[in-house]
Motif scaffolding. Sequence first.
Motif, short mmCIF file in Angstrom:
data_model
loop_
_atom_site.label_atom_id
_atom_site.label_comp_id
_atom_site.label_asym_id
_atom_site.label_seq_id
_atom_site.Cartn_x
_atom_site.Cartn_y
_atom_site.Cartn_z
N VAL A 139 0.83 -1.21 0.00
CA VAL A 139 0.00 0.00 0.00
C VAL A 139 0.87 1.25 0.00
CG1 VAL A 139 -1.66 1.34 1.37
CG2 VAL A 139 -1.99 -1.12 1.07
N ASP A 140 1.92 1.25 0.81
CA ASP A 140 2.81 2.40 0.84
C ASP A 140 3.48 2.61 -0.52
OD1 ASP A 140 4.48 4.47 2.25
OD2 ASP A 140 6.07 3.07 1.70
N SER A 141 3.87 1.53 -1.17
CA SER A 141 4.50 1.64 -2.49
C SER A 141 3.53 2.23 -3.51
CB SER A 141 4.98 0.27 -2.96
OG SER A 141 5.98 -0.25 -2.11
N ILE A 142 2.28 1.79 -3.46
CA ILE A 142 1.27 2.33 -4.38
C ILE A 142 1.02 3.80 -4.10
CG2 ILE A 142 -1.14 2.17 -5.11
CD1 ILE A 142 -1.01 -0.83 -4.54
N ALA A 143 0.91 4.15 -2.81
CA ALA A 143 0.67 5.54 -2.43
C ALA A 143 1.80 6.44 -2.92
CB ALA A 143 0.49 5.66 -0.93
N ASN A 144 3.05 6.01 -2.73
CA ASN A 144 4.18 6.79 -3.20
C ASN A 144 4.18 6.91 -4.72
OD1 ASN A 144 5.26 7.29 -0.65
ND2 ASN A 144 6.44 5.39 -0.64
N TYR A 145 3.86 5.83 -5.39
CA TYR A 145 3.82 5.82 -6.85
C TYR A 145 2.79 6.81 -7.38
CZ TYR A 145 3.75 3.75 -11.57
OH TYR A 145 3.82 3.54 -12.91
N CYS A 146 1.65 6.88 -6.70
CA CYS A 146 0.57 7.78 -7.13
C CYS A 146 0.70 9.18 -6.54
CB CYS A 146 -0.78 7.18 -6.74
SG CYS A 146 -1.16 5.61 -7.55
N GLY A 147 1.65 9.38 -5.63
CA GLY A 147 1.84 10.69 -5.03
C GLY A 147 0.71 11.11 -4.11
N ILE A 148 0.18 10.17 -3.31
CA ILE A 148 -0.92 10.47 -2.41
C ILE A 148 -0.53 10.12 -0.99
CG2 ILE A 148 -2.74 10.21 -4.14
CD1 ILE A 148 -3.13 7.37 -3.30
N LYS A 149 -1.22 10.75 -0.03
CA LYS A 149 -0.94 10.51 1.39
C LYS A 149 -2.16 10.05 2.16
CE LYS A 149 2.40 11.25 3.32
NZ LYS A 149 3.52 10.33 3.62
N ALA A 578 -4.93 -10.47 -3.69
CA ALA A 578 -5.38 -9.08 -3.72
C ALA A 578 -5.76 -8.68 -5.13
CB ALA A 578 -4.29 -8.15 -3.19
N VAL A 579 -6.85 -7.93 -5.25
CA VAL A 579 -7.22 -7.30 -6.51
C VAL A 579 -6.69 -5.87 -6.46
CG1 VAL A 579 -9.11 -6.62 -8.03
CG2 VAL A 579 -9.27 -8.73 -6.68
N ILE A 580 -5.82 -5.52 -7.39
CA ILE A 580 -5.15 -4.22 -7.37
C ILE A 580 -5.41 -3.49 -8.68
CG2 ILE A 580 -2.92 -3.04 -7.14
CD1 ILE A 580 -1.88 -5.53 -5.70
N ALA A 581 -5.62 -2.19 -8.61
CA ALA A 581 -5.83 -1.39 -9.82
C ALA A 581 -5.36 0.03 -9.58
CB ALA A 581 -7.30 -1.40 -10.23
N LEU A 582 -4.84 0.65 -10.64
CA LEU A 582 -4.43 2.05 -10.65
C LEU A 582 -5.11 2.75 -11.81
CD1 LEU A 582 -1.97 0.39 -9.30
CD2 LEU A 582 -0.63 2.43 -9.80
N LYS A 583 -5.55 3.96 -11.58
CA LYS A 583 -6.24 4.71 -12.63
C LYS A 583 -5.24 5.41 -13.55
CE LYS A 583 -10.68 5.49 -10.39
NZ LYS A 583 -11.53 6.45 -9.68
N ASN A 584 -5.75 5.79 -14.73
CA ASN A 584 -4.94 6.52 -15.67
C ASN A 584 -4.50 7.85 -15.09
OD1 ASN A 584 -4.93 4.74 -17.95
ND2 ASN A 584 -7.08 5.28 -18.29
N GLN A 585 -3.38 8.34 -15.57
CA GLN A 585 -2.84 9.60 -15.09
C GLN A 585 -3.79 10.75 -15.37
OE1 GLN A 585 0.96 10.50 -16.72
NE2 GLN A 585 1.24 12.38 -15.54
N SER A 586 -4.53 10.67 -16.45
CA SER A 586 -5.40 11.77 -16.86
C SER A 586 -6.69 11.84 -16.06
CB SER A 586 -5.75 11.65 -18.34
OG SER A 586 -6.37 10.40 -18.60
N CYS A 587 -6.98 10.77 -15.24
CA CYS A 587 -8.23 10.75 -14.47
C CYS A 587 -8.20 11.82 -13.40
CB CYS A 587 -8.42 9.39 -13.81
SG CYS A 587 -8.66 8.06 -14.99
N SER A 588 -9.24 12.63 -13.35
CA SER A 588 -9.31 13.69 -12.34
C SER A 588 -10.76 13.99 -12.00
CB SER A 588 -8.61 14.95 -12.85
OG SER A 588 -9.23 15.41 -14.04
#
Length: 588
Positions: A139-149, A578-588
């Motif tokens: 989870v920490d790795s994903i958070a860092n990758y996405c730049g979220i806290k 675990a089911v894991i997913a990351l959204k596209n960079q353009s998603c806002s």
Amino acid sequence: MLLFNCTPFYGENAKRFLKPKIIATRPRGCNRSPGSSSSHRLPQPALQPPAPSPRWRGGAADDDIFSSAFCENSEKLINVHLFALAAKYYSLSSLGVCTPLEDVLEALKGDSEGATGIKPDEFMNNKKSHEVQVMSELVDSIANYCGIKQVIDIGSGKGYLSSFLSMQYNLKVYGIDSSSSNTNGAHERNRKLKKHWRAYQSRGKESLKSRSLEMANDRPVEHELNCKTINEELLNNANSLQNQGQVIVQDFVPSCGFTEMAALEANTETEAGLVTGTQSHETKLSEEVLAVLNVLPVDAVEDFSSSHCNCGELCEEEKVQRKMTSLKTKARKSSESNLYLPLTSCITAETELSDIITDLEDCMMVGLHTCGDLAANTLRIFTAKPEIKAVCSVGCCYHLLSEQFENQEECHDQVWGFPMCQYLKDKGWCCGRNARMSACLALERVAVGQMLPTESLFYRAVLQVIIEEIYGVTKSDRHVGKTFSKSSSFTDYVRRSLQKLELDDSKLPDSCIMDYYEKYKHRMNELEAFNMLKVVLAPCIEVLILLDRLCYLKEQENIAWSGLVKLFDPVKSPRCYAVIALKNQSCS
């Protein structure tokens, strides 16, 4: 007669499970996530199953080999060996659809370094410690990758994962659970962590003092005075740190719910600087103490209760009151992000997180063993809310899933736990409760000798026969629970169970109870054999449920990458995917 509703799901149903189509589509690639400068790309899983071993073929077509495990006319199982081989072939470990955890961490890590500090095995059992350590790192790795806290822990329970993410990785975590008793458990967990922190602090003082005296004895005589002065300053600072920490606790206002974390962190950094300047080779214990002091807050927990009886829409008055409470809290809270806030609320697919978390920002959702439909709803909320950039969900309790095609009743407005993907919806796919119950069994544990509780299952089966024949009850909303462990005999078990079911046991003498026991005792081996077949088939049913969730994500347009990852040792934690997913960079 069938015991314990053991309706056989082998035969035609089993063959249906043993020959599922690989329905996942190949991922569309992975864009780099917001806040990440890493050039790593998330690995793409191979979504085609490996070719069967030659020994399976025997010169015949694969389907013929699989079908030959059953009698063509009666559809009864006649070849257990082929049944077991086919079940293994269609398990996640054999299909090749999972992405190795090491590959995911490698792709996500970028320039970040792993955290060191508290050890969860000191205040969690082995199973929970294993789960929390592995999942929190991911989870920490994903958070860092996405730049979220900010992290939202759905079905947080007593806060094991939430508190560890907050304290170890400096993340701001909202733990949401529908049970107020679990929220209270989170407070108890924090109390134990405070005790843990003070113990480390005390050990740290003694370690620093001991080490300083050793270094003083090793130095030349001309440096004795300077060393003594430095040691006294160091100990004074350690005492000052502890005193200030105690002042913080004493000044803590219950209505506020937050600790003055900035002051504590500043003092911790001061102590760390002094130690670095005076001791070039600290002991391992000293390093551990400093790590703990850096990550473990004194009382960073706040409880919001937003439970409501029907889990439906909030009335306007409740919304206004909740927002006012949150605004007051935000005005008082520390600027530090490593906070854990347990919330009591019921989560459905239609839940508006902004009604619960008023300072909702770009975040990720996590769930460690979310039960039944909650795992499916977590994925639905993730895909619907643009501010949620990633999800990491480990589901459990498949028997609690609601199925769209299990009953023939039309419920157009209901959101179902299974199926999720359009492919299985178009097929009208249904597992049924028996199959979903089987998916909860732990094949790996049985394989290493942790056998099924055959006697308790037998007690429950005979009890059901008694209830049907003596009381005429075939369906009931009540449960006997863990009565077996509290019972001294079968007679005692039956009487305790009847009381829980609110059935009159006065018309059932002990002799009658024991007659039933003796009548079916010789069939205990049959029950054990049947349940072993269910254990063998369990991974195939779990495959269906997990691939359904993965394919649902791959049907969405805003997903950059999604995959299944085996997180845990299945012997320690059977629900390990675990089911894991990351959204596209353009998603806002």
